[in-house]
Write a protein that holds these residues in place. Structure first.
Motif, PDB file in Angstrom:
ATOM      1  N   SER A  24       0.834  -1.208   0.000  1.00  0.00           N
ATOM      2  CA  SER A  24       0.000   0.000   0.000  1.00  0.00           C
ATOM      3  C   SER A  24       0.864   1.252   0.000  1.00  0.00           C
ATOM      4  O   SER A  24       0.542   2.234  -0.677  1.00  0.00           O
ATOM      5  CB  SER A  24      -0.925   0.001   1.217  1.00  0.00           C
ATOM      6  OG  SER A  24      -1.837  -1.058   1.144  1.00  0.00           O
ATOM      7  N   GLN A  25       1.955   1.222   0.738  1.00  0.00           N
ATOM      8  CA  GLN A  25       2.845   2.380   0.787  1.00  0.00           C
ATOM      9  C   GLN A  25       3.484   2.626  -0.575  1.00  0.00           C
ATOM     10  O   GLN A  25       3.607   3.774  -1.017  1.00  0.00           O
ATOM     11  CB  GLN A  25       3.932   2.174   1.848  1.00  0.00           C
ATOM     12  CG  GLN A  25       4.826   3.390   2.041  1.00  0.00           C
ATOM     13  CD  GLN A  25       4.059   4.610   2.509  1.00  0.00           C
ATOM     14  OE1 GLN A  25       3.210   4.515   3.387  1.00  0.00           O
ATOM     15  NE2 GLN A  25       4.339   5.756   1.922  1.00  0.00           N
ATOM     16  N   GLN A  26       3.863   1.554  -1.267  1.00  0.00           N
ATOM     17  CA  GLN A  26       4.438   1.711  -2.603  1.00  0.00           C
ATOM     18  C   GLN A  26       3.408   2.293  -3.567  1.00  0.00           C
ATOM     19  O   GLN A  26       3.739   3.163  -4.377  1.00  0.00           O
ATOM     20  CB  GLN A  26       4.951   0.369  -3.121  1.00  0.00           C
ATOM     21  CG  GLN A  26       6.187  -0.117  -2.405  1.00  0.00           C
ATOM     22  CD  GLN A  26       6.574  -1.525  -2.808  1.00  0.00           C
ATOM     23  OE1 GLN A  26       5.802  -2.236  -3.448  1.00  0.00           O
ATOM     24  NE2 GLN A  26       7.773  -1.938  -2.429  1.00  0.00           N
ATOM     25  N   ALA A  27       2.173   1.827  -3.478  1.00  0.00           N
ATOM     26  CA  ALA A  27       1.117   2.374  -4.342  1.00  0.00           C
ATOM     27  C   ALA A  27       0.883   3.844  -4.023  1.00  0.00           C
ATOM     28  O   ALA A  27       0.716   4.668  -4.936  1.00  0.00           O
ATOM     29  CB  ALA A  27      -0.167   1.573  -4.169  1.00  0.00           C
ATOM     30  N   ASN A  28       0.880   4.183  -2.747  1.00  0.00           N
ATOM     31  CA  ASN A  28       0.701   5.588  -2.350  1.00  0.00           C
ATOM     32  C   ASN A  28       1.846   6.449  -2.871  1.00  0.00           C
ATOM     33  O   ASN A  28       1.629   7.584  -3.317  1.00  0.00           O
ATOM     34  CB  ASN A  28       0.601   5.701  -0.835  1.00  0.00           C
ATOM     35  CG  ASN A  28      -0.713   5.202  -0.305  1.00  0.00           C
ATOM     36  OD1 ASN A  28      -1.661   5.009  -1.052  1.00  0.00           O
ATOM     37  ND2 ASN A  28      -0.776   4.987   1.001  1.00  0.00           N
ATOM     38  N   ASP A  29       3.075   5.936  -2.804  1.00  0.00           N
ATOM     39  CA  ASP A  29       4.221   6.695  -3.295  1.00  0.00           C
ATOM     40  C   ASP A  29       4.125   6.924  -4.797  1.00  0.00           C
ATOM     41  O   ASP A  29       4.432   8.015  -5.289  1.00  0.00           O
ATOM     42  CB  ASP A  29       5.529   5.966  -2.958  1.00  0.00           C
ATOM     43  CG  ASP A  29       5.821   5.956  -1.461  1.00  0.00           C
ATOM     44  OD1 ASP A  29       5.215   6.767  -0.726  1.00  0.00           O
ATOM     45  OD2 ASP A  29       6.657   5.124  -1.035  1.00  0.00           O
ATOM     46  N   ARG A  30       3.687   5.894  -5.545  1.00  0.00           N
ATOM     47  CA  ARG A  30       3.529   6.058  -6.987  1.00  0.00           C
ATOM     48  C   ARG A  30       2.476   7.118  -7.305  1.00  0.00           C
ATOM     49  O   ARG A  30       2.668   7.969  -8.175  1.00  0.00           O
ATOM     50  CB  ARG A  30       3.131   4.727  -7.641  1.00  0.00           C
ATOM     51  CG  ARG A  30       4.279   3.779  -7.873  1.00  0.00           C
ATOM     52  CD  ARG A  30       3.876   2.627  -8.772  1.00  0.00           C
ATOM     53  NE  ARG A  30       2.681   1.933  -8.346  1.00  0.00           N
ATOM     54  CZ  ARG A  30       2.642   0.885  -7.534  1.00  0.00           C
ATOM     55  NH1 ARG A  30       3.758   0.409  -7.037  1.00  0.00           N
ATOM     56  NH2 ARG A  30       1.497   0.310  -7.221  1.00  0.00           N
ATOM     57  N   LEU A  31       1.353   7.047  -6.587  1.00  0.00           N
ATOM     58  CA  LEU A  31       0.292   8.031  -6.824  1.00  0.00           C
ATOM     59  C   LEU A  31       0.733   9.439  -6.442  1.00  0.00           C
ATOM     60  O   LEU A  31       0.420  10.400  -7.151  1.00  0.00           O
ATOM     61  CB  LEU A  31      -0.966   7.640  -6.054  1.00  0.00           C
ATOM     62  CG  LEU A  31      -1.702   6.410  -6.577  1.00  0.00           C
ATOM     63  CD1 LEU A  31      -2.836   6.035  -5.628  1.00  0.00           C
ATOM     64  CD2 LEU A  31      -2.225   6.658  -7.967  1.00  0.00           C
ATOM     65  N   ALA A  32       1.462   9.574  -5.342  1.00  0.00           N
ATOM     66  CA  ALA A  32       1.947  10.893  -4.934  1.00  0.00           C
ATOM     67  C   ALA A  32       2.912  11.448  -5.970  1.00  0.00           C
ATOM     68  O   ALA A  32       2.877  12.646  -6.288  1.00  0.00           O
ATOM     69  CB  ALA A  32       2.617  10.806  -3.568  1.00  0.00           C
ATOM     70  N   ARG A  38       2.348  14.822  -8.142  1.00  0.00           N
ATOM     71  CA  ARG A  38       3.376  15.873  -8.160  1.00  0.00           C
ATOM     72  C   ARG A  38       3.766  16.212  -9.602  1.00  0.00           C
ATOM     73  O   ARG A  38       3.894  17.377  -9.954  1.00  0.00           O
ATOM     74  CB  ARG A  38       4.589  15.412  -7.352  1.00  0.00           C
ATOM     75  CG  ARG A  38       5.654  16.456  -7.180  1.00  0.00           C
ATOM     76  CD  ARG A  38       6.797  16.012  -6.261  1.00  0.00           C
ATOM     77  NE  ARG A  38       7.309  14.688  -6.586  1.00  0.00           N
ATOM     78  CZ  ARG A  38       7.096  13.584  -5.871  1.00  0.00           C
ATOM     79  NH1 ARG A  38       6.359  13.637  -4.780  1.00  0.00           N
ATOM     80  NH2 ARG A  38       7.612  12.422  -6.231  1.00  0.00           N
ATOM     81  N   ASP A  39       3.927  15.179 -10.429  1.00  0.00           N
ATOM     82  CA  ASP A  39       4.266  15.424 -11.835  1.00  0.00           C
ATOM     83  C   ASP A  39       3.153  16.171 -12.552  1.00  0.00           C
ATOM     84  O   ASP A  39       3.418  17.048 -13.373  1.00  0.00           O
ATOM     85  CB  ASP A  39       4.535  14.101 -12.552  1.00  0.00           C
ATOM     86  CG  ASP A  39       5.851  13.468 -12.144  1.00  0.00           C
ATOM     87  OD1 ASP A  39       6.688  14.167 -11.555  1.00  0.00           O
ATOM     88  OD2 ASP A  39       6.028  12.256 -12.405  1.00  0.00           O
ATOM     89  N   LEU A  40       1.910  15.809 -12.272  1.00  0.00           N
ATOM     90  CA  LEU A  40       0.782  16.498 -12.914  1.00  0.00           C
ATOM     91  C   LEU A  40       0.694  17.959 -12.487  1.00  0.00           C
ATOM     92  O   LEU A  40       0.309  18.824 -13.273  1.00  0.00           O
ATOM     93  CB  LEU A  40      -0.525  15.771 -12.606  1.00  0.00           C
ATOM     94  CG  LEU A  40      -0.713  14.432 -13.312  1.00  0.00           C
ATOM     95  CD1 LEU A  40      -1.941  13.727 -12.759  1.00  0.00           C
ATOM     96  CD2 LEU A  40      -0.832  14.621 -14.808  1.00  0.00           C
ATOM     97  N   LYS A  41       1.044  18.230 -11.242  1.00  0.00           N
ATOM     98  CA  LYS A  41       0.988  19.613 -10.760  1.00  0.00           C
ATOM     99  C   LYS A  41       2.126  20.451 -11.325  1.00  0.00           C
ATOM    100  O   LYS A  41       1.967  21.649 -11.548  1.00  0.00           O
ATOM    101  CB  LYS A  41       1.064  19.642  -9.230  1.00  0.00           C
ATOM    102  CG  LYS A  41      -0.217  19.236  -8.559  1.00  0.00           C
ATOM    103  CD  LYS A  41      -0.085  19.333  -7.049  1.00  0.00           C
ATOM    104  CE  LYS A  41      -1.370  18.963  -6.358  1.00  0.00           C
ATOM    105  NZ  LYS A  41      -1.253  19.047  -4.890  1.00  0.00           N
ATOM    106  N   GLU A  42       3.288  19.846 -11.535  1.00  0.00           N
ATOM    107  CA  GLU A  42       4.471  20.615 -11.912  1.00  0.00           C
ATOM    108  C   GLU A  42       4.548  20.925 -13.404  1.00  0.00           C
ATOM    109  O   GLU A  42       5.063  21.951 -13.793  1.00  0.00           O
ATOM    110  CB  GLU A  42       5.741  19.870 -11.477  1.00  0.00           C
ATOM    111  CG  GLU A  42       5.942  19.871  -9.979  1.00  0.00           C
ATOM    112  CD  GLU A  42       7.149  19.067  -9.552  1.00  0.00           C
ATOM    113  OE1 GLU A  42       7.803  18.450 -10.410  1.00  0.00           O
ATOM    114  OE2 GLU A  42       7.432  19.058  -8.353  1.00  0.00           O
TER     115      GLU A  42
END
Length: 93
Positions: free
Chosen positions: A48-56, A60-64
């Motif tokens: 779950s943490q790995q999935a959360n990191d990928r989504l984060a 971040r890429d979409l915002k930047e």
């Protein structure tokens, strides 16, 4: 009579404690089962943490920048820019 009463009481107490160790709450089997459940939950937490990191990272890429938006549009929607030629190569086996 009193000489036999104390050892009998101690033996009975020992049997109760021993039974609690093997069959009661917090017994050896119960602890083993809980340890297995804990390991399974830790593995699920890591996934779950790995999935959360990928989504984060994706957020971040979409915002930047627009590069990620363009990449997603190309991959998911088949976007082609003006003056580009879309070539689809398939490999037959």
């Amino acid at each position: 009579m009193a000489n036999r009463l104390v050892p009998a009481f101690l033996i009975a107490l020992l049997l109760v404690v021993h039974a609690q160790l093997w069959f009661g709450r917090g017994s050896v089997g119960s602890v083993s089962s809980l340890q297995q459940k804990l390991q399974a939950q830790k593995a699920a937490n890591v996934q779950s943490q790995q999935a959360n990191d990928r989504l984060a990272s994706e957020v971040r890429d979409l915002k930047e920048g627009l590069e990620m938006v363009e990449e997603k549009a190309r991959a998911e929607l088949g976007m082609v820019k003006p003056n580009e030629v879309f070539v689809n190569i398939t490999q037959s086996k």
